[in-house]
Design a protein around this motif. Structure first.
Motif, PDB file in Angstrom:
ATOM      1  N   ARG A  42      -3.643  -3.588 -12.615  1.00 48.54           N
ATOM      2  CA  ARG A  42      -2.638  -4.637 -12.695  1.00 48.54           C
ATOM      3  C   ARG A  42      -1.241  -4.057 -12.918  1.00 48.54           C
ATOM      4  N   THR A  43      -1.159  -2.921 -13.608  1.00 45.51           N
ATOM      5  CA  THR A  43       0.144  -2.301 -13.862  1.00 45.51           C
ATOM      6  C   THR A  43       0.809  -1.846 -12.575  1.00 45.51           C
ATOM      7  N   LYS A  45      -0.181  -2.622  -9.445  1.00 47.76           N
ATOM      8  CA  LYS A  45      -0.369  -3.521  -8.300  1.00 47.76           C
ATOM      9  C   LYS A  45       0.964  -3.924  -7.674  1.00 47.76           C
ATOM     10  N   PRO A  46       2.007  -4.254  -8.464  1.00 52.42           N
ATOM     11  CA  PRO A  46       3.300  -4.620  -7.840  1.00 52.42           C
ATOM     12  C   PRO A  46       4.037  -3.435  -7.222  1.00 52.42           C
ATOM     13  N   TYR A 241       4.922 -11.426 -22.140  1.00 58.75           N
ATOM     14  CA  TYR A 241       3.747 -12.151 -21.627  1.00 58.75           C
ATOM     15  C   TYR A 241       3.767 -13.626 -22.011  1.00 58.75           C
ATOM     16  N   GLN A 246       6.470 -12.883 -17.951  1.00 57.37           N
ATOM     17  CA  GLN A 246       6.590 -11.743 -17.040  1.00 57.37           C
ATOM     18  C   GLN A 246       5.393 -10.811 -17.262  1.00 57.37           C
ATOM     19  N   ASP A 248       3.640  -8.815 -15.339  1.00 53.50           N
ATOM     20  CA  ASP A 248       3.680  -7.486 -14.750  1.00 53.50           C
ATOM     21  C   ASP A 248       4.457  -6.511 -15.640  1.00 53.50           C
ATOM     22  N   TYR A 251       2.299  -5.685 -18.650  1.00 51.40           N
ATOM     23  CA  TYR A 251       1.276  -4.691 -18.335  1.00 51.40           C
ATOM     24  C   TYR A 251       1.886  -3.287 -18.304  1.00 51.40           C
TER      25      TYR A 251
END
Length: 279
Positions: A42-43, A45-46, A241, A246, A248, A251
């Motif tokens: 997840r960290t 992924k963007p 969070y 936010q 992302d 994470y």
């Protein structure tokens, strides 16, 4: 028949070991490896750019710096007071040491939020010592000193609990022999006692450091969680969070905290191994 009766228990023990090993691996996988894997996924992924932007944000940088300052100061003080407490409990023979030992165990069973509230009652603006300290220009609550006190409270038992059993196991024979030869107390400590408890002390310090970096509840209560002032990295994760929505960025900050903790533990493990090899 004798071989059959002997082989059967051996086979059962091997099966039991396999079952236990499987359960332990599954336990670690579900509670540690899987969550960490999902966090890493997840960290990033963007994209790497989004990660760099999140961790270099001025507020995030300030939160990291605040975490480092509070953790280092609290661990330094915890190392000193935790070691002294271990000596008092195991070597002093003074009355009331069992009560001191029990009190040092409170952070393990008491919620950190309760610790924060207790510090406010003592050092807050309406607490027992708060007004007197503020008249001297010293503010404890809603500032770094209060954050350090809260972090020390929850981390000091880790040092004491690591050092005290080693002091009991070692006994005092070597120190007494050195004293009979004329060695002073500081010399006995640096030449005999400290090398004997070094590994345990390093373990306690690392655990205290990890606990300090990840502390949330007590620091949240005493700091006020002001962005850019008293916000640590763990509090920054909650703000990103829960408040700013936010995830992302949250994470990304969490990944940095986990990475620092893992690197610290690995470095300490290597240090302990090298020390063991030189003895």
């Amino acid at each position: 028949m004798a071989e059959t009766t002997t082989a059967a228990p051996v086979g059962e023990r091997r099966t039991g070991r396999r079952v236990v090993r499987t359960l332990v691996v599954a336990y670690v996988g579900v509670l540690v490896v899987l969550p960490l894997g999902v966090l890493v996924w997840r960290t990033f992924k963007p994209g790497l750019g989004a990660f760099v932007t999140a961790v270099t944000d001025p507020l995030a940088v300030h939160a990291f710096r605040m975490t480092g300052e509070v953790a280092l100061v609290s661990v330094a003080l915890t190392t000193v007071f935790g070691t002294v407490a271990a000596f008092l409990i195991t070597r002093s023979g003074l009355p009331g040491m069992r009560i001191l030992d029990a009190l040092l165990g409170l952070p393990v069973s008491v919620s950190p939020i309760v610790v924060g509230l207790a510090l406010i009652l003592v050092y807050g603006s309406t607490g027992w010592f708060g007004p007197a300290l503020e008249s001297l220009g010293l503010q404890v609550i809603l500032s770094v000193p209060g954050m350090v006190l809260a972090t020390m409270f929850v981390s000091m038992p880790l040092v004491t609990r690591a050092v005290a059993p080693v002091l009991v196991a070692r006994g005092t024979d070597q120190e007494q022999a050195a004293e009979s030869l004329g060695a002073s107390a500081p010399v006995r400590f640096w030449r005999i006692t400290l090398p004997g408890i070094r590994t345990a002390l390093v373990t306690g310090v690392v655990l205290a450091l990890a606990r300090s970096i990840g502390e949330y509840g007590a620091v949240l209560v005493v700091s006020g969680n002001v962005q850019g002032q008293t916000e640590t990295a763990t509090l920054r994760v909650d703000t990103l969070y829960q408040t700013l929505l936010q995830p992302d960025a949250a994470y990304a900050v969490t990944f940095v905290l986990v990475a620092v903790a893992i690197l610290t533990i690995v470095a300490t493990s290597l240090l302990r191994r090298s020390q063991g090899g030189t003895r």
